[in-house]
Write an enzyme that holds these catalytic residues in place. Structure first.
Site, PDB file in Angstrom:
ATOM      1  NE  ARG A 167      -0.315 -11.454   1.475  1.00 54.47           N
ATOM      2  CZ  ARG A 167      -0.492 -10.205   1.905  1.00 54.47           C
ATOM      3  NH1 ARG A 167       0.497  -9.351   1.885  1.00 54.47           N
ATOM      4  NH2 ARG A 167      -1.675  -9.807   2.340  1.00 54.47           N
TER       5      ARG A 167
ATOM      6  CB  ILE B 157      -0.441  -8.610   6.654  1.00 51.82           C
ATOM      7  CG1 ILE B 157       0.553  -8.672   5.491  1.00 51.82           C
ATOM      8  CG2 ILE B 157      -1.523  -9.625   6.438  1.00 51.82           C
ATOM      9  CD1 ILE B 157       1.228 -10.063   5.320  1.00 51.82           C
ATOM     10  CB  SER B 158      -0.889  -3.765   3.421  1.00 51.09           C
ATOM     11  OG  SER B 158      -0.660  -2.863   4.473  1.00 51.09           O
ATOM     12  CD  GLN B 159      -5.869  -4.769  -1.855  1.00 51.57           C
ATOM     13  OE1 GLN B 159      -6.009  -3.662  -1.354  1.00 51.57           O
ATOM     14  NE2 GLN B 159      -6.448  -5.125  -2.966  1.00 51.57           N
TER      15      GLN B 159
END
Ligand code: SAH
Length: 229
Positions: free
Chosen positions: A49, A75-77
């Protein structure tokens, strides 16, 4: 990257998975999910990530929250990525469409699990950054296109699953059309800049459609204009 130790990513991902498990437990009454599938956890533990967040804020890579990636996008959780991946129920050999490439992180998680991922991004700069990032990390089974994902990607349809990572005011009909019988669509639906409902839509073998509400969420909105910024 020299400021970061070699095991930075590995240690970070262990903490991230613990936070995902905490949030899964906290939302269990709403999602009905007790645990994530081992294959989803393995994919989240594997994808670096830290390579998908801007270098300046790499220390935020494993925080269980969204991180800005420029162009007013995020960027999503991690918890949401894990949850949406699980809802899609991806299996080896499948072809998945993603709407909203962003950093490419969700596409990489899916690429660990299925045969091929097609991903559409409306902001040219993000599409043009994500494609070489994914290729550079070895995700040869992800293809990124600059375009309006509300139209899907008809050339490669139908799909075994479609995931939309920005909030839609309503479910775009082309996406439902581009599902195979038995396929799933995971999409946050609701008004822009408000809370939305993460929906799981299924196309049954007879072509019938069913929909269930999974969780209240907050996503950046889908836009319809092709943007160059
Ligand atoms: N999946 C991404 C999350 C990105 S946030 C990740 O893992 O990083 C949502 C993304 O959807 C943004 O990049 C935004 O530009 C994009 N988007 C918004 N409307 C879109 C549309 N109509 N078609 C394709 N992408 C869209």
């Amino acid at each position: 990257m020299s400021r970061f130790p070699d095991d930075y990513g590995k240690g970070g991902r262990v903490r991230m998975l613990a936070d995902i498990a905490d949030e899964l437990a906290a939302t269990r009454w709403e999602t009905g999910l007790d645990a994530l599938a081992p294959c989803v956890l393995a994919a989240m533990a594997t994808v670096p990530r830290e390579a998908f967040v801007p270098e300046e804020v790499r220390y935020l890579a494993f925080r269980n929250g969204p991180v800005g990636i420029g162009h007013s996008q995020t960027i999503s959780q991690p918890f949401i990525v894990a949850l949406m991946t699980q809802l899609l129920a991806p299996r080896a050999g499948q072809t998945i469409l993603e709407v909203g490439t962003g950093s490419g992180y969700q596409a990489a998680v899916l690429a660990q699990l299925v045969r091929q991922v097609f991903s559409v991004e409306i902001i040219a700069a993000l599409a043009h950054e994500a494609a070489p990032r994914l290729a550079g990390l070895g995700y040869a089974n992800v293809e990124v296109r600059h375009g309006d994902g509300c139209e899907g990607w008809p050339e490669h349809a139908p799909y075994d699953g479609i995931i939309v990572t920005a909030a839609a005011p309503a479910v775009p009909p082309p996406l439902v059309e581009q599902l195979k019988p038995g396929a799933r669509l995971v999409i946050p639906v609701g008004l822009n800049h408000a809370f939305q409902t993460l929906k799981l839509i299924e196309k049954h073998a007879d072509g019938g459609i069913s929909s269930s509400n999974v969780l209240t969420v907050a996503f950046v909105p889908l836009t319809r204009d092709l943007r160059d910024d």
